[in-house]
Design a protein around this motif. Structure first.
Motif, PDB file in Angstrom:
ATOM      1  N   ASP A 213       7.715   1.962   0.289  1.00 41.41           N
ATOM      2  CA  ASP A 213       6.540   2.372  -0.748  1.00 41.41           C
ATOM      3  C   ASP A 213       6.154   1.268  -1.474  1.00 41.41           C
ATOM      4  OD1 ASP A 213       6.576   5.149  -0.219  1.00 41.41           O
ATOM      5  OD2 ASP A 213       8.131   5.676  -1.351  1.00 41.41           O
ATOM      6  N   LYS A 214       7.024   0.229  -1.950  1.00 43.57           N
ATOM      7  CA  LYS A 214       6.501  -0.817  -2.856  1.00 43.57           C
ATOM      8  C   LYS A 214       5.554  -1.489  -2.135  1.00 43.57           C
ATOM      9  CE  LYS A 214      10.971  -1.546  -5.106  1.00 43.57           C
ATOM     10  NZ  LYS A 214      12.017  -2.405  -5.450  1.00 43.57           N
ATOM     11  N   PHE A 215       5.680  -1.747  -0.902  1.00 41.58           N
ATOM     12  CA  PHE A 215       4.577  -2.428  -0.032  1.00 41.58           C
ATOM     13  C   PHE A 215       3.351  -1.761   0.026  1.00 41.58           C
ATOM     14  CE2 PHE A 215       2.073  -3.216   4.066  1.00 41.58           C
ATOM     15  CZ  PHE A 215       1.786  -4.524   3.825  1.00 41.58           C
ATOM     16  N   ILE A 216       3.254  -0.502   0.478  1.00 43.81           N
ATOM     17  CA  ILE A 216       2.050   0.365   0.285  1.00 43.81           C
ATOM     18  C   ILE A 216       1.250   0.268  -0.991  1.00 43.81           C
ATOM     19  CG2 ILE A 216       1.090   2.780   0.620  1.00 43.81           C
ATOM     20  CD1 ILE A 216       3.276   3.160   2.710  1.00 43.81           C
ATOM     21  N   ASN A 217       2.125   0.407  -2.072  1.00 41.42           N
ATOM     22  CA  ASN A 217       1.653   0.649  -3.393  1.00 41.42           C
ATOM     23  C   ASN A 217       0.997  -0.725  -3.817  1.00 41.42           C
ATOM     24  OD1 ASN A 217       2.244   3.372  -3.805  1.00 41.42           O
ATOM     25  ND2 ASN A 217       4.433   2.690  -4.862  1.00 41.42           N
TER      26      ASN A 217
END
Length: 270
Positions: A230-234
């Protein structure tokens, strides 16, 4: 850079001895630096993401086992999520080695002629293979795991014992057998006999054997869907909002990740 296909790496035998010894010590050095004792298994994905600030993206149907990419200053490891999970963890460790040791050599390799470049890459790939072996399952931890099975005669080791050890280290069945042979627990004939139950032409045989013995076959199965942190997508969504990423890179990421960054949906999880 560093596309990984697990093809044979052609390195002279004497050099293999030297490179393996160096890779083993490098693996132990890195474990010590991040505070993971040599007698303990580790969660390779968690270690990579938390200790090295590298995102691991497990993507279905990649054409290779794994590779490293840069997104700005952010390092990414792409892994083929269609391969068995134990194999994916090995690939992750292999690619971590490239990040720790080889990223600064890319430009140097471009200056070499084709034969020199091939030799350099073969050495690099062999080293990363051996790093992955010992980073995931150090000799000390592997030996302890054998003792913990209660086996007193190594000739009596059966697939169920391999299942117990591979569960501990989160390795593939074949890698576990190979490493036990490497540290002298299994003879070459035992290695071959035990490896024979893991057959690419009949993968269900090993899976059913594990189930019948009461073990979860998760490590022998691919992921059901891609995993993207999720951190990468965000971070990508933030870059899009603030115009810090090119349209070309957005389209590339959309294609390989199958994610619409304007939507809340997608194959992402922690």
């Amino acid at each position: 850079m560093f596309k990984r296909s697990f093809k044979y790496t052609d390195v002279p035998d004497p050099l293999k001895i030297q490179l393996e010894a160096e890779a083993e010590q490098f693996a132990y050095k890195i474990r010590t630096e991040i505070g993971v004792p040599l007698d303990q298994p580790l969660d390779i994905i968690e270690i990579i993401e938390e200790k090295f600030n590298v995102y691991v993206l497990q993507i279905k149907d990649l054409k290779v086992s794994g590779f490293v990419r840069m997104s700005g200053k952010q390092k990414l490891i792409f892994i083929n999520a269609s391969e068995p999970l134990g194999r994916q963890y090995y690939t992750a460790a292999h690619e971590l080695c490239h990040i720790l040791r080889d990223l600064n050599k890319v430009k140097e390799h471009e200056k070499l002629d084709e034969n020199e470049k091939k030799d350099a890459i073969n050495k690099m790939e062999f080293f990363a293979n051996k790093f992955a072996d010992y980073f995931i399952s150090p000799r000390e931890a592997l030996a302890k795991s054998v003792i913990d099975t209660g086996i007193t005669n190594f000739n009596e080791i059966k697939p169920k014992h391999i299942f117990t050890i591979q569960d501990k280290f989160k390795t593939s069945y074949r890698q576990t057998v190979r490493m036990l042979n490497k540290i002298g627990v299994l003879s070459d004939s035992q290695r071959d006999d035990l490896s024979s139950v893991s057959n690419a032409n009949d993968p269900d045989f090993l899976i059913n054997l594990m189930k019948d013995a009461g073990y979860n076959p998760l490590l022998s199965l691919p992921l059901a869907e891609s995993r993207v942190p999720d951190k990468f997508i965000n971070s990508i969504k933030s870059n899009i909002t603030n115009n810090r990423i090119s349209t070309k890179k957005i389209e590339y990421l959309k294609g390989i990740l199958s994610i619409d960054f304007n939507s809340e949906d997608g194959p992402h999880n922690e």
